[in-house]
Design a protein around this motif. Structure first.
Motif, PDB file in Angstrom:
ATOM      1  N   THR A  35       1.805  -7.464   9.005  1.00  0.00           N
ATOM      2  CA  THR A  35       2.433  -6.152   8.766  1.00  0.00           C
ATOM      3  C   THR A  35       3.334  -6.188   7.532  1.00  0.00           C
ATOM      4  OG1 THR A  35       4.213  -6.700  10.337  1.00  0.00           O
ATOM      5  CG2 THR A  35       2.317  -5.487  11.189  1.00  0.00           C
ATOM      6  N   GLN A  36       4.009  -7.304   7.297  1.00  0.00           N
ATOM      7  CA  GLN A  36       4.894  -7.408   6.137  1.00  0.00           C
ATOM      8  C   GLN A  36       4.112  -7.365   4.828  1.00  0.00           C
ATOM      9  OE1 GLN A  36       6.894 -11.046   7.214  1.00  0.00           O
ATOM     10  NE2 GLN A  36       8.775  -9.992   7.765  1.00  0.00           N
ATOM     11  N   VAL A  37       3.001  -8.087   4.774  1.00  0.00           N
ATOM     12  CA  VAL A  37       2.182  -8.089   3.561  1.00  0.00           C
ATOM     13  C   VAL A  37       1.603  -6.705   3.298  1.00  0.00           C
ATOM     14  CG1 VAL A  37       0.081  -8.996   2.516  1.00  0.00           C
ATOM     15  CG2 VAL A  37       1.633 -10.546   3.702  1.00  0.00           C
ATOM     16  N   LEU A  38       1.128  -6.052   4.353  1.00  0.00           N
ATOM     17  CA  LEU A  38       0.581  -4.706   4.193  1.00  0.00           C
ATOM     18  C   LEU A  38       1.670  -3.720   3.771  1.00  0.00           C
ATOM     19  CD1 LEU A  38      -1.819  -4.626   7.277  1.00  0.00           C
ATOM     20  CD2 LEU A  38      -2.465  -4.690   4.864  1.00  0.00           C
ATOM     21  N   LEU A  39       2.882  -3.883   4.294  1.00  0.00           N
ATOM     22  CA  LEU A  39       3.989  -3.023   3.869  1.00  0.00           C
ATOM     23  C   LEU A  39       4.312  -3.215   2.398  1.00  0.00           C
ATOM     24  CD1 LEU A  39       6.487  -3.092   6.874  1.00  0.00           C
ATOM     25  CD2 LEU A  39       5.558  -1.056   5.770  1.00  0.00           C
ATOM     26  N   LEU A  40       4.345  -4.450   1.959  1.00  0.00           N
ATOM     27  CA  LEU A  40       4.600  -4.711   0.543  1.00  0.00           C
ATOM     28  C   LEU A  40       3.599  -3.951  -0.326  1.00  0.00           C
ATOM     29  CD1 LEU A  40       5.430  -8.148  -1.057  1.00  0.00           C
ATOM     30  CD2 LEU A  40       3.838  -6.601  -2.153  1.00  0.00           C
ATOM     31  N   LEU A  41       2.328  -3.965   0.083  1.00  0.00           N
ATOM     32  CA  LEU A  41       1.285  -3.320  -0.715  1.00  0.00           C
ATOM     33  C   LEU A  41       1.401  -1.792  -0.688  1.00  0.00           C
ATOM     34  CD1 LEU A  41      -1.771  -5.550   0.295  1.00  0.00           C
ATOM     35  CD2 LEU A  41      -0.435  -5.643  -1.818  1.00  0.00           C
ATOM     36  N   VAL A  42       1.619  -1.212   0.494  1.00  0.00           N
ATOM     37  CA  VAL A  42       1.635   0.257   0.567  1.00  0.00           C
ATOM     38  C   VAL A  42       2.928   0.832  -0.005  1.00  0.00           C
ATOM     39  CG1 VAL A  42       0.006   0.408   2.469  1.00  0.00           C
ATOM     40  CG2 VAL A  42       2.449   0.217   2.976  1.00  0.00           C
ATOM     41  N   ILE A  43       4.043   0.090   0.092  1.00  0.00           N
ATOM     42  CA  ILE A  43       5.281   0.566  -0.555  1.00  0.00           C
ATOM     43  C   ILE A  43       5.122   0.524  -2.067  1.00  0.00           C
ATOM     44  CG2 ILE A  43       7.744   0.118  -0.910  1.00  0.00           C
ATOM     45  CD1 ILE A  43       7.832  -1.012   1.945  1.00  0.00           C
ATOM     46  N   PHE A  58       3.146   3.776   9.560  1.00  0.00           N
ATOM     47  CA  PHE A  58       2.304   3.068  10.528  1.00  0.00           C
ATOM     48  C   PHE A  58       2.558   1.562  10.486  1.00  0.00           C
ATOM     49  CE2 PHE A  58      -1.576   0.724  11.532  1.00  0.00           C
ATOM     50  CZ  PHE A  58      -1.825   1.167  12.826  1.00  0.00           C
ATOM     51  N   PHE A  59       2.540   0.981   9.297  1.00  0.00           N
ATOM     52  CA  PHE A  59       2.736  -0.466   9.194  1.00  0.00           C
ATOM     53  C   PHE A  59       4.193  -0.852   9.488  1.00  0.00           C
ATOM     54  CE2 PHE A  59      -1.056  -0.143   6.269  1.00  0.00           C
ATOM     55  CZ  PHE A  59      -1.936  -0.682   7.196  1.00  0.00           C
ATOM     56  N   SER A  60       5.131   0.064   9.202  1.00  0.00           N
ATOM     57  CA  SER A  60       6.527  -0.197   9.549  1.00  0.00           C
ATOM     58  C   SER A  60       6.709  -0.193  11.066  1.00  0.00           C
ATOM     59  CB  SER A  60       7.434   0.859   8.915  1.00  0.00           C
ATOM     60  OG  SER A  60       8.776   0.670   9.298  1.00  0.00           O
ATOM     61  N   ALA A  61       6.105   0.789  11.748  1.00  0.00           N
ATOM     62  CA  ALA A  61       6.156   0.824  13.211  1.00  0.00           C
ATOM     63  C   ALA A  61       5.481  -0.414  13.795  1.00  0.00           C
ATOM     64  CB  ALA A  61       5.485   2.093  13.726  1.00  0.00           C
ATOM     65  N   SER A  62       4.388  -0.854  13.173  1.00  0.00           N
ATOM     66  CA  SER A  62       3.695  -2.055  13.639  1.00  0.00           C
ATOM     67  C   SER A  62       4.552  -3.300  13.434  1.00  0.00           C
ATOM     68  CB  SER A  62       2.360  -2.213  12.891  1.00  0.00           C
ATOM     69  OG  SER A  62       1.522  -1.086  13.088  1.00  0.00           O
ATOM     70  N   GLN A  63       5.262  -3.350  12.304  1.00  0.00           N
ATOM     71  CA  GLN A  63       6.183  -4.461  12.089  1.00  0.00           C
ATOM     72  C   GLN A  63       7.285  -4.446  13.148  1.00  0.00           C
ATOM     73  OE1 GLN A  63       8.844  -6.397   8.464  1.00  0.00           O
ATOM     74  NE2 GLN A  63       9.022  -4.214   8.839  1.00  0.00           N
ATOM     75  N   ASP A  64       7.777  -3.273  13.493  1.00  0.00           N
ATOM     76  CA  ASP A  64       8.805  -3.167  14.537  1.00  0.00           C
ATOM     77  C   ASP A  64       8.286  -3.698  15.869  1.00  0.00           C
ATOM     78  OD1 ASP A  64      10.523  -2.076  12.713  1.00  0.00           O
ATOM     79  OD2 ASP A  64      10.328  -0.016  13.417  1.00  0.00           O
ATOM     80  N   ILE A  84       9.399  -9.469   0.159  1.00  0.00           N
ATOM     81  CA  ILE A  84       9.142 -10.907   0.007  1.00  0.00           C
ATOM     82  C   ILE A  84      10.199 -11.718   0.763  1.00  0.00           C
ATOM     83  CG2 ILE A  84       9.020 -12.802  -1.665  1.00  0.00           C
ATOM     84  CD1 ILE A  84       7.914 -10.782  -3.687  1.00  0.00           C
ATOM     85  N   ILE A  85      11.420 -11.183   0.845  1.00  0.00           N
ATOM     86  CA  ILE A  85      12.495 -11.879   1.578  1.00  0.00           C
ATOM     87  C   ILE A  85      12.101 -12.043   3.041  1.00  0.00           C
ATOM     88  CG2 ILE A  85      14.909 -11.761   2.285  1.00  0.00           C
ATOM     89  CD1 ILE A  85      15.445 -10.079  -0.233  1.00  0.00           C
ATOM     90  N   GLY A  86      11.611 -10.977   3.640  1.00  0.00           N
ATOM     91  CA  GLY A  86      11.187 -11.038   5.032  1.00  0.00           C
ATOM     92  C   GLY A  86       9.977 -11.935   5.227  1.00  0.00           C
ATOM     93  N   ILE A  87       9.042 -11.904   4.285  1.00  0.00           N
ATOM     94  CA  ILE A  87       7.853 -12.754   4.366  1.00  0.00           C
ATOM     95  C   ILE A  87       8.253 -14.225   4.360  1.00  0.00           C
ATOM     96  CG2 ILE A  87       5.784 -13.493   3.102  1.00  0.00           C
ATOM     97  CD1 ILE A  87       5.474 -10.540   2.213  1.00  0.00           C
ATOM     98  N   ALA A  88       9.194 -14.582   3.495  1.00  0.00           N
ATOM     99  CA  ALA A  88       9.670 -15.968   3.436  1.00  0.00           C
ATOM    100  C   ALA A  88      10.308 -16.381   4.762  1.00  0.00           C
ATOM    101  CB  ALA A  88      10.663 -16.130   2.289  1.00  0.00           C
ATOM    102  N   ALA A  89      11.090 -15.468   5.368  1.00  0.00           N
ATOM    103  CA  ALA A  89      11.741 -15.772   6.651  1.00  0.00           C
ATOM    104  C   ALA A  89      10.713 -15.989   7.757  1.00  0.00           C
ATOM    105  CB  ALA A  89      12.695 -14.640   7.032  1.00  0.00           C
ATOM    106  N   THR A  90       9.615 -15.242   7.713  1.00  0.00           N
ATOM    107  CA  THR A  90       8.566 -15.395   8.727  1.00  0.00           C
ATOM    108  C   THR A  90       7.944 -16.785   8.677  1.00  0.00           C
ATOM    109  OG1 THR A  90       8.088 -13.023   8.623  1.00  0.00           O
ATOM    110  CG2 THR A  90       6.381 -14.439   9.561  1.00  0.00           C
ATOM    111  N   PHE A  91       7.771 -17.319   7.476  1.00  0.00           N
ATOM    112  CA  PHE A  91       7.168 -18.648   7.331  1.00  0.00           C
ATOM    113  C   PHE A  91       8.071 -19.752   7.891  1.00  0.00           C
ATOM    114  CE2 PHE A  91       4.227 -16.740   4.202  1.00  0.00           C
ATOM    115  CZ  PHE A  91       3.048 -17.352   4.601  1.00  0.00           C
ATOM    116  N   VAL A  92       9.388 -19.593   7.765  1.00  0.00           N
ATOM    117  CA  VAL A  92      10.295 -20.660   8.210  1.00  0.00           C
ATOM    118  C   VAL A  92      10.758 -20.463   9.648  1.00  0.00           C
ATOM    119  CG1 VAL A  92      11.101 -21.026   5.845  1.00  0.00           C
ATOM    120  CG2 VAL A  92      12.389 -19.502   7.359  1.00  0.00           C
TER     121      VAL A  92
END
Length: 422
Positions: A74-82, A106-112, A171-179
């Motif tokens: 959801t984070q990657v898709l949000l980056l693209l659509v934003i 939609f992708f923000s609600a999915s991320q939630d 990208i900040i949130g994506i990095a946090a997801t990996f760690v």
């Protein structure tokens, strides 16, 4: 906890991009007010997220695990659509702008959905208050970023560039997801989509009992209603009291936001010390009584100091009940179905904020501002009546709560040593 702060930031970042920020962009582009009003419908996915939440309980992505995998997608898709918003011009392409805005919602609600499930699964019961507080703090910081910072940048560059810059913050949130660590699921997840839809309901009613489960659902609707009812009309009240739009905006976005953050932090600390149940009791009383500040202001007339005190007190109470209710909802979710159960329960909480406040204007016309604010105080009584049946003062955790151990797998699990060959 630091990871939850960043993930909360990621959750809050898209929220204003389909409402306040988008409305400002359309206004500067000379779009008519009727069209801007209809654009509020693009946020509908936030109210319907429980429809596809079972998918995130049923299916596990082939990377990062059941919870973090969906968060990353959801984070990657949000980056693209934003970022894609930077390709539009409201003056010439409203239809495609609306489609893009719906995609963000939609992708923000999915991320939630995925982050609510992750936060619930990764925390043990005593940590839920602190975890909810840290997450909400990150969420509010993101709202300030996409509110105040976006408007600041829009005065210096185009709205297209603003959306592109905000997209990069994902990208900040994506990095946090990996760690982040992945929650452990000791029980089997749903084996079919049908199970993912049916079993969350069966589990909830089995744990609490049918009658008590219905009381729980009523309690979720009623708990924050006192604050929601008052909050739905505070801006019109302050403007009618003679305060300027600049004064109201500055106080709400300044000390109001700070007071809310302080409230959730205090809530987190209190829940860790005295438990969820007692916190629910104390905080709803404080929230109800905090509306007396607006009652006093409605009697005294325009008084800037009184107004600031009222906003601080009410927003601090909002932070308290938000932290307590978030921890309560988390405690009632089974780790097998967290995404579905939290989405459903939080939708009920949203009903009191978005639907049941509708008669507020009529109430004010009938009884006036002082009478209205006294009614909002009285609305704290129904949840107090229900609390003994679902979260008795003498217990630490609510009746029917699911077990939460907070067991996790590190983001990078060390490999076991090779077996010695003989």
């Amino acid at each position: 906890m630091a990871t939850l702060l960043v993930l909360g930031f990621s959750s809050g970042l898209p929220f204003y991009l389909t409402s306040k920020t988008l409305q400002a962009w359309m206004t500067t582009a000379k779009v008519d007010l009727a069209t801007i009003g209809f654009f509020s419908l693009v946020t509908l996915p936030y109210s319907l997220k429980f429809v596809w939440a079972p998918l995130m309980d049923r299916y596990t992505p082939p990377f990062l695990g059941r919870r973090r995998g969906w968060v990353l997608i959801t984070q990657v898709l949000l980056l693209l659509v934003i970022a894609a918003m930077s390709l539009h011009d409201p003056r010439t392409g409203l239809k495609m702008l609306a489609v893009n805005a719906i995609a963000i919602a939609f992708f923000s609600a999915s991320q939630d959905i995925s982050l609510d499930a992750y936060r619930t699964d990764v925390l043990e019961t005593r940590e839920m208050g602190a975890g909810a507080a840290v997450f909400v703090m990150g969420y509010r910081i993101a709202m300030i970023t996409t509110g105040a910072l976006a408007f600041f940048l829009a005065d210096r560059t185009s709205w297209n560039n603003v959306y592109l810059l905000i997209a990069l913050l994902m990208i900040i949130g994506i990095a946090a997801t990996f760690v982040a660590a992945e929650p452990v699921l000791n029980d089997a997840p749903p084996k079919s989509l049908a199970e993912a839809v049916v079993l969350p309901f069966a589990d909830f009613f089995q744990r609490a009992g049918v009658l008590r489960a219905l009381v729980v659902l009523l309690f979720i609707v009623a708990y924050k209603y006192s604050d929601s009812l008052a909050g739905s009309m505070t801006t019109p009240f302050l403007l009618q009291a003679g305060f300027s739009q600049s004064e109201v905006g500055a106080v709400f976005l300044g000390v109001g936001v700070i007071a809310t953050i302080a409230g959730v932090v205090v809530a987190g600390a209190a829940i860790g010390k005295i438990g969820i149940n007692r916190s629910l009791w104390i905080f709803v009383v404080f929230q109800g009584l905090s509306n007396l500040t607006y009652y006093g202001l409605s009697l005294s007339g325009k008084n800037h100091g009184f107004m600031v005190s009222a906003v601080i007190t009410e927003n601090f109470g909002l932070g308290l009940v938000t932290g307590a209710m978030t921890a309560y909802l988390m405690s009632m979710c089974n780790k097998r179905f967290t995404a579905t159960q939290f989405a459903l329960l939080s939708s009920l909480m949203a009903a009191s904020r978005d639907i049941l406040v509708a008669p507020a204007g009529k109430i004010i016309e009938g009884v006036g501002w002082p009478g209205f604010f006294l009614i909002t105080v009285a609305m704290a009584i129904p949840p107090l009546i229900l609390l003994p049946f679902i979260a008795p003062w003498s217990s630490d955790v609510p009746i029917g709560a699911a077990p939460h151990t907070g067991e996790t797998i590190p983001a990078r699990r060390p490999q076991p040593p090779l077996a010695v060959r003989r």
